[in-house]
Write an enzyme that holds these catalytic residues in place. Structure first.
Site, short mmCIF file in Angstrom:
data_model
loop_
_atom_site.label_atom_id
_atom_site.label_comp_id
_atom_site.label_asym_id
_atom_site.label_seq_id
_atom_site.Cartn_x
_atom_site.Cartn_y
_atom_site.Cartn_z
N SER A 1 0.86 -1.18 0.00
CA SER A 1 0.00 0.00 0.00
C SER A 1 0.89 1.23 0.00
O SER A 1 2.09 1.14 0.34
CB SER A 1 -0.87 -0.02 1.26
OG SER A 1 -1.44 1.24 1.53
N ALA B 1 2.99 5.98 14.34
CA ALA B 1 2.70 5.97 12.89
C ALA B 1 1.40 6.69 12.54
O ALA B 1 0.89 6.52 11.43
CB ALA B 1 2.66 4.54 12.37
N TYR C 1 -2.16 -0.75 10.46
CA TYR C 1 -2.12 -1.11 9.04
C TYR C 1 -0.83 -0.60 8.39
O TYR C 1 -0.17 -1.32 7.64
CB TYR C 1 -3.34 -0.52 8.31
CG TYR C 1 -3.48 -1.00 6.88
CD1 TYR C 1 -4.03 -2.25 6.61
CD2 TYR C 1 -3.09 -0.21 5.81
CE1 TYR C 1 -4.17 -2.70 5.30
CE2 TYR C 1 -3.22 -0.65 4.50
CZ TYR C 1 -3.77 -1.90 4.26
OH TYR C 1 -3.89 -2.34 2.96
N LYS D 1 2.20 -2.94 6.74
CA LYS D 1 2.61 -2.85 5.33
C LYS D 1 4.07 -2.37 5.18
O LYS D 1 4.76 -2.79 4.26
CB LYS D 1 1.66 -1.92 4.57
CG LYS D 1 0.25 -2.47 4.42
CD LYS D 1 0.23 -3.82 3.72
CE LYS D 1 -1.17 -4.34 3.50
NZ LYS D 1 -1.20 -5.67 2.83
#
Length: 274
Positions: free
Chosen positions: A137, A186, A192, A196
């Site tokens: 992503s 983050a 997520y 990734k």
């Protein structure tokens, strides 16, 4: 006659389903559509059969070591190896930009830890010129991480899998410490993003290992675009069919010399660590 094999994880719907459709149309071999739910998986196969395509179904829960091991044994018993492996299975709770530690751990089990188990049982079955495609992503770019220590660590040429695991564990500890700690690591959807980023870093480390072993296996990660799927509550810029474009490019059209890169949805390479 030896039949080539392609496998797509988590492929009963969304991008994975469209990747299977594209492979069935163009790949000269057997294509496995996999899903953790047998009924939904077989329904997806029936949809493709109505289009004249002939995927095979096998149940596969990427969060279960036993399921992965059983699938690997099945492939080993019935085929001479794997030629294309698309690690597509993934989850995201779009309604929870900041999740609990328990939810973050569950997401990490699907999006990242599963890749280590897949590496253990399926990678030994990869043929020498196989291609592995990890569906990442734009949230998998290193710039999504806010901790300087990890920005410095993850770009090391001698990065190890253990260090990537430490990165993931450090985030999970931040999630356990509460919202402020979570966001400082983050930002929103940090679980997520971290999953990734870890996937991307693992891609580069594993490619280096394949090269060291003298294997002509390519492994790349790809940002398919912001896709309108159930996972995004129907929001996005592209259809799942458009989202399959870059993964199919890596699976079928890219030169075998393209190794250890991050590919954008329009099929051009980007610098992961910019």
């Amino acid at each position: 006659m030896v039949t080539k094999v392609a496998i797509v994880t988590g492929s009963n719907k969304g991008i994975g389903f469209e990747i299977v459709k594209g492979l069935c149309s163009r790949f000269d071999g057997t294509v496995y559509l996999t899903a953790r739910n047998e009924e939904r998986g077989r329904q997806a196969v029936k949809k493709l059969e109505k289009l004249g395509l002939k995927p095979l179904f096998h149940i596969l829960d990427v969060t279960s070591e036993n399921s992965i091991q059983e699938f690997a044994k099945y492939i080993s018993d019935h085929h001479s190896g794997i030629d294309i492996l698309v690690n597509n299975a993934g989850v995201l709770d779009f309604d929870k930009p900041v999740t609990s530690f328990e939810d973050a751990k569950k997401l990490m089990n699907t999006n990242f830890y599963s890749l280590l188990t897949i590496s253990k049982f399926l990678y030994p079955l990869l043929n020498n010129d196989a291609r592995v495609i990890n569906i990442s992503s734009d949230w998998g770019l290193l710039s999504n991480i806010r901790k300087q220590h990890w920005l410095d660590t993850l770009i090391k040429e001698d990065l190890t899998v253990d260090e990537i695991l430490q990165f993931v564990n450090d985030f999970l500890q931040a999630a356990k410490n509460g919202k402020n700690s979570y966001i400082s690591f983050a930002g929103h959807y940090g679980d997520y993003k971290v999953s990734k980023v870890a996937m991307s870093a693992l891609t580069f480390v594993q490619q280096y290992e394949f090269i060291k072993q003298g294997k002509n296996i390519s492994i790349n990660c790809v940002h398919p675009g912001f896709i309108k799927t159930d996972m995004t509550n129907g929001m996005g810029d592209f259809t799942p069919e458009r989202g399959a474009r870059a993964p199919l490019y890596l699976a079928l059209d890219a030169p075998q010399t393209l190794k250890g890169t991050f590919v954008w949805h329009d099929c051009h390479q980007v610098n992961w660590d910019d």
